[in-house]
Design a protein around this motif. Structure first.
Motif, mmCIF file in Angstrom:
data_model
loop_
_atom_site.group_PDB
_atom_site.id
_atom_site.type_symbol
_atom_site.label_atom_id
_atom_site.label_comp_id
_atom_site.label_asym_id
_atom_site.label_seq_id
_atom_site.Cartn_x
_atom_site.Cartn_y
_atom_site.Cartn_z
ATOM 1 N N THR A 199 -7.876 -2.390 1.029
ATOM 2 C CA THR A 199 -6.933 -3.450 1.324
ATOM 3 C C THR A 199 -6.201 -3.324 -0.158
ATOM 4 N N THR B 168 -4.840 -1.371 4.745
ATOM 5 C CA THR B 168 -3.946 -2.359 5.180
ATOM 6 C C THR B 168 -3.277 -2.747 3.889
ATOM 7 N N ASN C 47 -3.655 -5.359 -2.659
ATOM 8 C CA ASN C 47 -3.522 -6.761 -3.168
ATOM 9 C C ASN C 47 -2.103 -6.597 -4.295
ATOM 10 N N ASN D 182 -15.460 -3.600 1.535
ATOM 11 C CA ASN D 182 -13.976 -3.750 1.260
ATOM 12 C C ASN D 182 -13.816 -3.179 -0.014
ATOM 13 N N SER E 1 -3.864 -7.601 5.669
ATOM 14 C CA SER E 1 -5.533 -7.329 5.681
ATOM 15 C C SER E 1 -6.245 -8.538 6.336
ATOM 16 N N CYS F 65 -1.209 -6.075 1.637
ATOM 17 C CA CYS F 65 -1.753 -7.323 0.902
ATOM 18 C C CYS F 65 -1.325 -8.531 1.879
ATOM 19 N N ASN G 28 0.791 -1.244 0.129
ATOM 20 C CA ASN G 28 0.181 -0.047 -0.066
ATOM 21 C C ASN G 28 0.818 1.141 -0.107
ATOM 22 N N ASP H 76 -10.643 -3.503 -2.532
ATOM 23 C CA ASP H 76 -9.369 -4.124 -2.741
ATOM 24 C C ASP H 76 -8.745 -3.645 -3.856
ATOM 25 N N ALA I 210 -12.879 -0.405 4.275
ATOM 26 C CA ALA I 210 -11.597 -1.180 4.396
ATOM 27 C C ALA I 210 -11.155 -1.194 3.204
ATOM 28 N N GLU J 58 -3.486 -3.906 12.813
ATOM 29 C CA GLU J 58 -4.317 -3.690 11.954
ATOM 30 C C GLU J 58 -5.875 -4.086 12.774
#
Ligand SMILES: Cc1ncc(C[n+]2csc(CCOP(=O)(O)OP(=O)(O)O)c2C)c(N)n1
Ligand SMILES: [Mg+2]
Length: 597
Positions: free
Chosen positions: A101, A74, A103, A165, A80, A76, A30, A167, A99, A52
């Motif tokens: 997240t 958060t 990846n 979420n 997360s 990857c 991130n 992602d 949230a 987290e």
């Protein structure tokens, strides 16, 4: 249209939605989001706790206090995965946060790069999150972000709120494209559903014919901000109100019509009124096992002997546990406004529940006579009642309690009088340990001018002790009251009851001779820079709490509480196949016409 990187677009969208904070922890996944947050640091603040789980509980609690969302961030893989439990805590209690997240890069999907979850599908965090969020979105190109962002934010806040979420693959933060920032999402409660006119007049008829009605409120009333309407409705009709933990304070719990919580750990008058009611008006409440004595007739409720009007925004809750005589798919405040308007066109009511209220007053005084003397007892270790009583005495009406999980929470359920909505935070549906100790930080950021006190067991606190560091790093002056009984005592008590007085793995011992052990919490706090006191005598607690609140600094009170004083059960809780225990105070009551289980 402007050429923007994905990370910039997300940041600008959060800001346009008036999101003031991102609670998150870095990771290689991130960093492409951290840099735009750095650029925008005057408009949106990054707070980085040490786990987290804490970030997510903070976001959840922030929403519960303010009814406005924040985001978490958060990385990857493992980072997360650490928010799965708090996501379900939020989902179970209809709380919301976005949230975000990270990846792995899309070009590496399926090659098993560092931290990809891919046994069954590429970049598969969304399938891990799926059962614990209202919706997951995984935009794989920057030009997919505007729609995903708008839908994510809208889904989160519309109808029954819940965590969502977003992602984001690594490259999507970094790559640029010609994109528009989508319009901000409507805030919570922008869209309200209502009852049909026929339902309102039917409800009014049922209420007019009832002699022993009760109102049962839950988080739905809090979330729809219907405290004023609820209070007017209850007063106008002189109907008593039972509250689930997350509904507490919508009616001032010192109001003569407030009966408190229901179920095993409820107040006796609430269980008596619940099981003898001829009409239950449930609003934004869901009759979970702990507020329905595990659905065993006669302990808390007596359906279908009692008629049920059930109002909820979520069709999944209408009739989940008890089929309603009148189910109304509506927002709590809208329903109450409609009902009040209907009442104003009808003959004045009032007075019809007088005999019922007299009966309830008797139950209340019986209960008071049974429990009140223990509130006066001074002892070392301290009796639980004293702590609840002194918190009530010291804290102002708008102070916020962030409750953790365990037997300490049961005491607050039973005896805390919340005076205002959104002042008592509970992980009710999922009971995730750490929610109170961590959530207090988010609550304080949501209400910086009000005292925020976490009530956390020694067990819960030791799951997230690094909250102390975060409070110092970001100057968040919360008070932690550590309810220190040297064990996971709520679970010990279940074991003792079920297995002939044996306990295994539920107390904190050092060595083979079962010497009670806990860290010196006050020393631990001081090592982190947090002020602290150890309180072993009940005479000292009130002054210590006053001092801690006044200090307006992060403060920890390590309070040694008697592990062998148990809250009196007034209803039942069943864990099949284990036989349930009869209440300590009060008796099951089933009407003659109804068949007993
Ligand atoms: C994350 C998590 N793990 C385990 C549990 C099961 N559990 C519920 S209460 C409890 C004990 C809590 O201990 P403590 O915080 O000391 O509170 P006490 O009951 O002693 O007041 C446990 C282990 C849970 N609810 N959440
Ligand atoms: Mg404990």
């Amino acid at each position: 249209m402007a050429n923007m990187k994905g990370g910039e677009l997300i940041t600008e969208y959060l800001i346009s939605n008036e999101i003031p904070y991102v609670f998150g922890i870095c990771g290689h996944g991130n960093v492409g989001m951290l840099d735009p947050l750095y650029e925008a640091r005057d408009r949106i603040k990054l707070i980085s706790p040490r786990h987290e789980q804490v970030a997510a509980h903070m976001a959840d609690a922030y929403f519960r206090v303010r009814h406005k969302p924040v985001a978490t961030l958060t990385s990857c893989g493992p980072g997360s995965c650490n928010i799965i439990m708090p996501l379900q805590v939020a989902l179970s209690d209809s709380s919301a946060f976005l949230a975000i997240t990270a990846n792995v890069p899309t070009s590496q999907f399926n090659r098993s790069p560092f931290q990809e979850i891919n046994k069954h599908y590429q970049a598969d965090f969304v399938n891990i999150a799926r059962p614990v969020v209202k919706r997951s979105f995984q935009p794989t190109r920057v030009d997919m972000l505007p729609l995903a962002l708008r839908q994510a934010m809208t889904t989160m806040l519309c109808g029954r709120p819940g965590p969502v979420n977003l992602d984001v693959p690594f490259n999507v933060f970094q790559e640029g494209d010609e994109v528009d920032i989508p319009p901000p999402a409507p805030p919570l409660n922008a869209h309200r559903s209502g009852a049909s006119p026929e339902q309102i007049s039917l409800a009014a008829e049922m209420i007019a014919n009832a002699k022993q009605p009760v109102i049962f409120i839950g988080h739905g009333v809090t979330l729809s901000e219907a405290s004023r309407e609820l209070t007017e409705f209850a007063h106008k009709l002189a109907i008593p109100v039972i509250s689930s933990p997350n509904g507490m304070g919508c009616l001032d719990m010192t109001d003569a019509l407030s009966l408190g919580f229901i179920g095993r750990n409820g107040a006796y008058p609430a269980n008596e009124a619940g099981r003898r009611a001829d009409l239950v008006i449930a609003i934004g409440a869901r009759f979970d096992d702990r507020s329905a004595s595990s659905w065993m007739p006669g302990y808390s409720w007596n359906f279908p002997h009692s008629k049920l009007i059930h109002v909820d925004v979520d069709p999944a809750e209408l009739g989940r546990n008890y089929p309603p005589d009148l189910g109304i798919l509506a927002d709590a405040r809208t329903f109450l406004q409609q009902a009040l308007a209907e009442l104003s066109t009808r003959k004045p009511q009032g007075g019809t529940t007088a005999a019922w209220l007299d009966q309830i007053a008797k139950w209340r005084s019986d209960w008071e006579a049974f429990v009140r003397p223990n509130f006066e007892v001074h002892a070392s270790p301290i009796r639980p009642e004293r702590i609840v009583a002194d918190c009530q005495y010291v804290l102002p009406d708008d102070a916020i309690l962030a409750c953790d999980v365990g037997v300490n929470h049961n005491w607050y359920m039973q005896f805390w009088n919340a005076r205002k909505p959104q002042t008592m935070l509970n992980s009710w549906g999922f009971s995730g340990m750490g929610f109170g100790a961590a959530g207090a930080l988010g609550a304080k950021l949501a209400a910086p001018d009000r005292p925020v006190v976490a009530i956390a067991g020694d067990g819960c606190f030791t799951m997230v002790p690094h909250v102390l560091c975060t409070a110092i790093e970001y100057d968040i002056p919360v008070v932690w009251v550590i309810w220190n009984n040297f064990g996971w005592v709520s679970i010990r008590d279940i074991q003792l009851g079920m297995f002939d007085g044996r306990e295994h793995g539920t107390m904190f011992f050092q060595g083979d001779n079962n010497k009670p052990y806990n860290p010196d919490f006050a020393a631990w706090a001081r090592a982190c820079g947090v002020d602290a006191l150890t309180v072993t005598k009940s005479e000292d607690f009130k002054g210590a709490l006053e001092h801690a609140v006044k200090a307006n600094r992060p403060f920890l009170l390590d309070v040694h509480v008697d592990a062998d004083v148990r809250p009196p059960a007034t209803g039942a809780w069943e864990l099949p196949p284990t036989p349930y225990k009869e209440p300590v105070f009060g008796n099951r009551w089933v009407p003659e016409t109804a068949s007993a289980k």
